[in-house]
Scaffold this motif. Structure first.
Motif, PDB file in Angstrom:
ATOM      1  N   PHE A 118       0.797  -1.225   0.000  1.00 48.43           N
ATOM      2  CA  PHE A 118       0.000   0.000   0.000  1.00 48.43           C
ATOM      3  C   PHE A 118       0.831   1.276   0.000  1.00 48.43           C
ATOM      4  CE2 PHE A 118      -2.973  -3.185   1.350  1.00 48.43           C
ATOM      5  CZ  PHE A 118      -4.145  -2.818   0.724  1.00 48.43           C
ATOM      6  N   GLY A 119       2.115   1.162   0.285  1.00 45.29           N
ATOM      7  CA  GLY A 119       2.992   2.317   0.242  1.00 45.29           C
ATOM      8  C   GLY A 119       2.763   3.338   1.328  1.00 45.29           C
ATOM      9  N   GLN A 120       2.131   2.925   2.396  1.00 47.79           N
ATOM     10  CA  GLN A 120       1.942   3.826   3.524  1.00 47.79           C
ATOM     11  C   GLN A 120       2.009   3.054   4.825  1.00 47.79           C
ATOM     12  OE1 GLN A 120      -2.116   5.444   4.109  1.00 47.79           O
ATOM     13  NE2 GLN A 120      -2.628   4.442   2.196  1.00 47.79           N
ATOM     14  N   ASP A 121       2.225   3.784   5.903  1.00 48.76           N
ATOM     15  CA  ASP A 121       2.364   3.176   7.214  1.00 48.76           C
ATOM     16  C   ASP A 121       1.034   2.570   7.655  1.00 48.76           C
ATOM     17  OD1 ASP A 121       3.082   2.417   9.747  1.00 48.76           O
ATOM     18  OD2 ASP A 121       3.338   4.457  10.513  1.00 48.76           O
ATOM     19  N   PRO A 122       0.983   1.248   7.797  1.00 49.88           N
ATOM     20  CA  PRO A 122      -0.285   0.614   8.159  1.00 49.88           C
ATOM     21  C   PRO A 122      -0.685   0.790   9.626  1.00 49.88           C
ATOM     22  CG  PRO A 122       1.427  -1.036   7.942  1.00 49.88           C
ATOM     23  CD  PRO A 122       2.034   0.277   7.540  1.00 49.88           C
ATOM     24  N   VAL A 123       0.182   1.385  10.441  1.00 50.75           N
ATOM     25  CA  VAL A 123      -0.101   1.513  11.867  1.00 50.75           C
ATOM     26  C   VAL A 123      -1.070   2.666  12.153  1.00 50.75           C
ATOM     27  CG1 VAL A 123       0.947   1.863  14.145  1.00 50.75           C
ATOM     28  CG2 VAL A 123       2.103   0.478  12.449  1.00 50.75           C
ATOM     29  N   SER A 124      -1.177   3.609  11.261  1.00 50.64           N
ATOM     30  CA  SER A 124      -2.007   4.793  11.512  1.00 50.64           C
ATOM     31  C   SER A 124      -3.498   4.456  11.523  1.00 50.64           C
ATOM     32  CB  SER A 124      -1.733   5.871  10.461  1.00 50.64           C
ATOM     33  OG  SER A 124      -2.297   5.500   9.226  1.00 50.64           O
ATOM     34  N   GLU A 125      -4.251   5.231  12.288  1.00 51.02           N
ATOM     35  CA  GLU A 125      -5.713   5.074  12.349  1.00 51.02           C
ATOM     36  C   GLU A 125      -6.319   5.327  10.971  1.00 51.02           C
ATOM     37  OE1 GLU A 125      -9.610   4.625  14.062  1.00 51.02           O
ATOM     38  OE2 GLU A 125      -7.709   4.346  15.087  1.00 51.02           O
ATOM     39  N   ASP A 126      -5.724   6.255  10.228  1.00 54.24           N
ATOM     40  CA  ASP A 126      -6.219   6.563   8.888  1.00 54.24           C
ATOM     41  C   ASP A 126      -6.127   5.356   7.963  1.00 54.24           C
ATOM     42  OD1 ASP A 126      -6.731   9.148   9.685  1.00 54.24           O
ATOM     43  OD2 ASP A 126      -4.924   9.990   8.772  1.00 54.24           O
ATOM     44  N   PHE A 127      -5.073   4.550   8.128  1.00 51.57           N
ATOM     45  CA  PHE A 127      -4.917   3.384   7.266  1.00 51.57           C
ATOM     46  C   PHE A 127      -6.042   2.384   7.501  1.00 51.57           C
ATOM     47  CE2 PHE A 127      -3.501  -0.843   6.125  1.00 51.57           C
ATOM     48  CZ  PHE A 127      -3.184  -0.650   4.797  1.00 51.57           C
ATOM     49  N   ALA A 128      -6.416   2.183   8.745  1.00 52.90           N
ATOM     50  CA  ALA A 128      -7.495   1.238   9.061  1.00 52.90           C
ATOM     51  C   ALA A 128      -8.784   1.646   8.356  1.00 52.90           C
ATOM     52  CB  ALA A 128      -7.703   1.170  10.566  1.00 52.90           C
ATOM     53  N   GLU A 129      -9.122   2.924   8.425  1.00 51.63           N
ATOM     54  CA  GLU A 129     -10.323   3.422   7.752  1.00 51.63           C
ATOM     55  C   GLU A 129     -10.171   3.319   6.237  1.00 51.63           C
ATOM     56  OE1 GLU A 129     -12.889   7.525   7.208  1.00 51.63           O
ATOM     57  OE2 GLU A 129     -11.441   7.415   8.841  1.00 51.63           O
ATOM     58  N   TYR A 130      -9.014   3.717   5.740  1.00 50.29           N
ATOM     59  CA  TYR A 130      -8.722   3.656   4.303  1.00 50.29           C
ATOM     60  C   TYR A 130      -8.891   2.237   3.770  1.00 50.29           C
ATOM     61  CZ  TYR A 130      -5.617   3.447   0.190  1.00 50.29           C
ATOM     62  OH  TYR A 130      -5.086   3.215  -1.045  1.00 50.29           O
ATOM     63  N   SER A 131      -8.335   1.266   4.482  1.00 54.73           N
ATOM     64  CA  SER A 131      -8.393  -0.114   4.008  1.00 54.73           C
ATOM     65  C   SER A 131      -9.833  -0.636   3.981  1.00 54.73           C
ATOM     66  CB  SER A 131      -7.496  -1.020   4.849  1.00 54.73           C
ATOM     67  OG  SER A 131      -7.960  -1.126   6.168  1.00 54.73           O
ATOM     68  N   LEU A 132     -10.636  -0.239   4.943  1.00 59.79           N
ATOM     69  CA  LEU A 132     -12.045  -0.653   4.935  1.00 59.79           C
ATOM     70  C   LEU A 132     -12.805  -0.061   3.752  1.00 59.79           C
ATOM     71  CD1 LEU A 132     -12.992  -0.528   8.701  1.00 59.79           C
ATOM     72  CD2 LEU A 132     -13.313  -2.485   7.183  1.00 59.79           C
ATOM     73  N   ARG A 133     -12.460   1.151   3.396  1.00 59.57           N
ATOM     74  CA  ARG A 133     -13.162   1.819   2.299  1.00 59.57           C
ATOM     75  C   ARG A 133     -12.750   1.286   0.925  1.00 59.57           C
ATOM     76  NH1 ARG A 133     -16.331   5.789   4.151  1.00 59.57           N
ATOM     77  NH2 ARG A 133     -15.772   6.864   6.059  1.00 59.57           N
ATOM     78  N   ILE A 134     -11.447   1.003   0.726  1.00 54.93           N
ATOM     79  CA  ILE A 134     -11.022   0.578  -0.603  1.00 54.93           C
ATOM     80  C   ILE A 134     -11.235  -0.912  -0.853  1.00 54.93           C
ATOM     81  CG2 ILE A 134      -9.341   2.432  -0.893  1.00 54.93           C
ATOM     82  CD1 ILE A 134      -7.201   0.157  -0.498  1.00 54.93           C
ATOM     83  N   ASP A 135     -11.146  -1.718   0.186  1.00 54.84           N
ATOM     84  CA  ASP A 135     -11.318  -3.165   0.059  1.00 54.84           C
ATOM     85  C   ASP A 135     -11.835  -3.688   1.397  1.00 54.84           C
ATOM     86  OD1 ASP A 135     -11.133  -5.924  -0.179  1.00 54.84           O
ATOM     87  OD2 ASP A 135      -9.138  -5.901  -1.072  1.00 54.84           O
ATOM     88  N   PRO A 136     -13.150  -3.753   1.551  1.00 52.39           N
ATOM     89  CA  PRO A 136     -13.719  -4.149   2.849  1.00 52.39           C
ATOM     90  C   PRO A 136     -13.185  -5.479   3.391  1.00 52.39           C
ATOM     91  CG  PRO A 136     -15.435  -3.284   1.448  1.00 52.39           C
ATOM     92  CD  PRO A 136     -14.200  -3.399   0.598  1.00 52.39           C
ATOM     93  N   GLU A 137     -12.959  -6.471   2.527  1.00 47.33           N
ATOM     94  CA  GLU A 137     -12.424  -7.742   3.021  1.00 47.33           C
ATOM     95  C   GLU A 137     -11.037  -7.549   3.613  1.00 47.33           C
ATOM     96  OE1 GLU A 137     -12.553 -10.670  -0.061  1.00 47.33           O
ATOM     97  OE2 GLU A 137     -14.724 -10.873   0.064  1.00 47.33           O
TER      98      GLU A 137
END
Length: 173
Positions: A118-137
């Motif tokens: 994903f090219g970004q830090d997966p630890v951030s709260e923003d990443f968790a929300e981002y990942s749910l929005r782009i690919d819910p699974e």
């Protein structure tokens, strides 16, 4: 309720959402919670009862699929060394033959792989929300992984189950 939890409730029922804290907090009788979480990834009922042969097959599928995902991921020149190191770590993963000893390495491998993909830090709260929005699974998978403790003083069996749930998703992703 956090943004992630609010979005998560669009994809998972409350029984599944509540299974994660129950799994994390229990020192015994955590198998039912593990089964509920695994079923969110499409696992059959009774996932926690997977025998040694089934676990070996899952580890092999996990390693093969994650290796392919990493190999196919395009990275900047500055990340090539990380990619090569990650492939080496994945190859060496679970060679100690103890789930508990490899628990921390499992989380490190997952975090590094997600960073490369994903090219970004997966630890951030923003990443968790981002990942749910782009690919819910994938977002549901990340919700699970991001809630696991970085180091766990759990039994061998609980470490095995925690890792196998994450492996199951990535083996089939």
């Amino acid at each position: 309720m956090t943004k992630q939890a609010d979005i998560l409730s669009d994809f998972l029922d409350s029984n599944t959402i509540n299974a994660l804290p129950a799994f994390l907090e229990k020192t015994s009788d955590y198998e039912a919670s593990a089964d509920i979480i695994a079923q969110a990834y499409g696992a059959q009922e009774g996932f926690s009862k997977t025998d040694e042969a089934g676990a070996k097959k899952l580890v092999s599928s996990f390693k093969n699929n994650l290796t392919l995902l990493i190999q196919k991921t395009w990275v900047e020149k500055s990340d090539i060394a990380l990619k090569d190191q990650l492939l080496y770590q994945l190859n060496e993963f679970l060679t100690k033959n103890t789930w508990k000893a490899d628990y921390k390495a499992f989380l490190q491998i997952i975090n590094q792989a997600v960073f490369l993909m994903f090219g970004q830090d997966p630890v951030s709260e923003d990443f968790a929300e981002y990942s749910l929005r782009i690919d819910p699974e994938f977002g549901i998978f990340w919700w699970y992984i991001s809630n696991l403790p970085k180091e766990a003083d759990w039994s061998e069996d609980k470490c095995r189950l925690a890792m196998m749930i994450g492996m199951y998703f990535l083996a089939n992703y």
